[in-house]
Motif scaffolding. Structure first.
Motif, PDB file in Angstrom:
ATOM      1  N   SER A 142      69.428  53.892  29.218  1.00  0.00           N
ATOM      2  CA  SER A 142      68.443  53.162  29.625  1.00  0.00           C
ATOM      3  C   SER A 142      67.515  53.961  28.355  1.00  0.00           C
ATOM      4  O   SER A 142      66.372  52.937  27.752  1.00  0.00           O
ATOM      5  N   TYR A 143      67.923  54.745  27.602  1.00  0.00           N
ATOM      6  CA  TYR A 143      67.216  55.103  26.011  1.00  0.00           C
ATOM      7  C   TYR A 143      67.544  54.476  25.036  1.00  0.00           C
ATOM      8  O   TYR A 143      69.054  54.722  24.936  1.00  0.00           O
ATOM      9  N   VAL A 144      66.876  54.161  24.211  1.00  0.00           N
ATOM     10  CA  VAL A 144      67.831  53.161  23.412  1.00  0.00           C
ATOM     11  C   VAL A 144      67.789  54.331  21.805  1.00  0.00           C
ATOM     12  O   VAL A 144      68.585  54.197  20.266  1.00  0.00           O
ATOM     13  N   LEU A 145      65.818  55.131  21.849  1.00  0.00           N
ATOM     14  CA  LEU A 145      66.624  55.802  20.550  1.00  0.00           C
ATOM     15  C   LEU A 145      66.740  57.174  20.460  1.00  0.00           C
ATOM     16  O   LEU A 145      65.345  58.001  21.462  1.00  0.00           O
ATOM     17  N   TRP A 146      67.529  57.837  19.878  1.00  0.00           N
ATOM     18  CA  TRP A 146      67.538  59.961  20.494  1.00  0.00           C
ATOM     19  C   TRP A 146      67.240  60.475  18.615  1.00  0.00           C
ATOM     20  O   TRP A 146      66.867  60.242  17.950  1.00  0.00           O
ATOM     21  N   GLY A 147      66.382  61.657  19.314  1.00  0.00           N
ATOM     22  CA  GLY A 147      66.588  62.587  17.794  1.00  0.00           C
ATOM     23  C   GLY A 147      67.742  63.574  17.897  1.00  0.00           C
ATOM     24  O   GLY A 147      67.997  63.514  18.816  1.00  0.00           O
ATOM     25  N   GLN A 148      67.479  64.931  17.028  1.00  0.00           N
ATOM     26  CA  GLN A 148      68.024  64.767  16.892  1.00  0.00           C
ATOM     27  C   GLN A 148      68.966  66.216  17.868  1.00  0.00           C
ATOM     28  O   GLN A 148      70.053  66.753  17.601  1.00  0.00           O
ATOM     29  N   GLY A 149      67.577  66.580  18.673  1.00  0.00           N
ATOM     30  CA  GLY A 149      68.235  67.609  19.222  1.00  0.00           C
ATOM     31  C   GLY A 149      67.672  69.199  18.260  1.00  0.00           C
ATOM     32  O   GLY A 149      67.622  69.528  17.489  1.00  0.00           O
ATOM     33  N   THR A 150      66.929  69.768  19.577  1.00  0.00           N
ATOM     34  CA  THR A 150      65.880  71.314  19.405  1.00  0.00           C
ATOM     35  C   THR A 150      66.883  72.179  20.289  1.00  0.00           C
ATOM     36  O   THR A 150      66.451  71.876  22.076  1.00  0.00           O
ATOM     37  N   LEU A 151      67.441  73.295  20.380  1.00  0.00           N
ATOM     38  CA  LEU A 151      67.629  74.752  20.672  1.00  0.00           C
ATOM     39  C   LEU A 151      66.962  75.272  21.460  1.00  0.00           C
ATOM     40  O   LEU A 151      65.836  75.500  20.682  1.00  0.00           O
ATOM     41  N   VAL A 152      66.649  75.390  22.436  1.00  0.00           N
ATOM     42  CA  VAL A 152      66.169  76.452  23.175  1.00  0.00           C
ATOM     43  C   VAL A 152      66.614  77.624  23.912  1.00  0.00           C
ATOM     44  O   VAL A 152      67.629  77.198  25.358  1.00  0.00           O
ATOM     45  N   THR A 153      66.854  78.533  23.740  1.00  0.00           N
ATOM     46  CA  THR A 153      67.167  79.913  24.160  1.00  0.00           C
ATOM     47  C   THR A 153      66.775  80.542  25.044  1.00  0.00           C
ATOM     48  O   THR A 153      65.411  81.677  24.254  1.00  0.00           O
ATOM     49  N   VAL A 154      66.563  80.852  26.467  1.00  0.00           N
ATOM     50  CA  VAL A 154      65.685  81.794  27.195  1.00  0.00           C
ATOM     51  C   VAL A 154      66.438  82.889  27.589  1.00  0.00           C
ATOM     52  O   VAL A 154      67.865  82.380  28.763  1.00  0.00           O
ATOM     53  N   SER A 155      66.237  84.103  27.256  1.00  0.00           N
ATOM     54  CA  SER A 155      67.307  85.668  27.398  1.00  0.00           C
ATOM     55  C   SER A 155      66.386  86.487  26.476  1.00  0.00           C
ATOM     56  O   SER A 155      65.236  86.221  25.762  1.00  0.00           O
ATOM     57  N   SER A 156      66.764  87.462  27.555  1.00  0.00           N
ATOM     58  CA  SER A 156      66.207  89.079  26.965  1.00  0.00           C
ATOM     59  C   SER A 156      67.427  89.590  26.400  1.00  0.00           C
ATOM     60  O   SER A 156      66.357  90.943  25.832  1.00  0.00           O
TER      61      SER A 156
END
Length: 125
Positions: free
Chosen positions: A111-125
């Protein structure tokens, strides 16, 4: 119009991060801005979306109550405030924009026509 996502990083469980998505130009006012996320081997998953006025927000059940999406239309920027992060929130987060004519398709990547490049989220101890 291009979308630029930023703000990802490494955070401990229970921590917070704020993602930003800046549009290089103005998207049509009828477009919604959304965040999706994806982990290797899995389909892109809807996180949340917002109208440019910020008045209408929508969240995936998995993040409701922990994440907050907002929009600053004076700066063509959308934010995703992520609190109480869990290991399962680890993913590449993408911002997207599109006109949602059928609310039943609000969580559908197509449904979405425009996309960004992505950013990594890491949740870790």
């Amino acid at each position: 119009v291009q979308l630029q996502a930023s703000g990802g990083g490494l955070v401990q469980p229970g921590g917070s991060l704020r993602l930003s998505c800046v549009a290089s130009g103005r998207t049509p006012s009828s477009y919604r801005m959304a965040w999706f996320r994806q982990t290797p081997g899995k389909e892109r998953e809807y996180v949340a979306s917002v109208s440019w006025t910020g008045a209408i927000t929508h969240y995936a059940v998995s993040v409701k109550g922990r994440f907050t999406i907002s929009a600053d239309n004076t700066k063509n920027t959308v934010f995703l405030q992520m609190n109480s992060l869990k290991s399962e929130d680890t993913a590449v987060y993408y911002c997207a924009s599109g006109e949602i004519r059928n609310v039943l398709r609000i969580a559908t990547p197509g449904s979405y026509v425009l996309w960004g490049q992505g950013t990594l989220v890491t949740v870790s101890s």
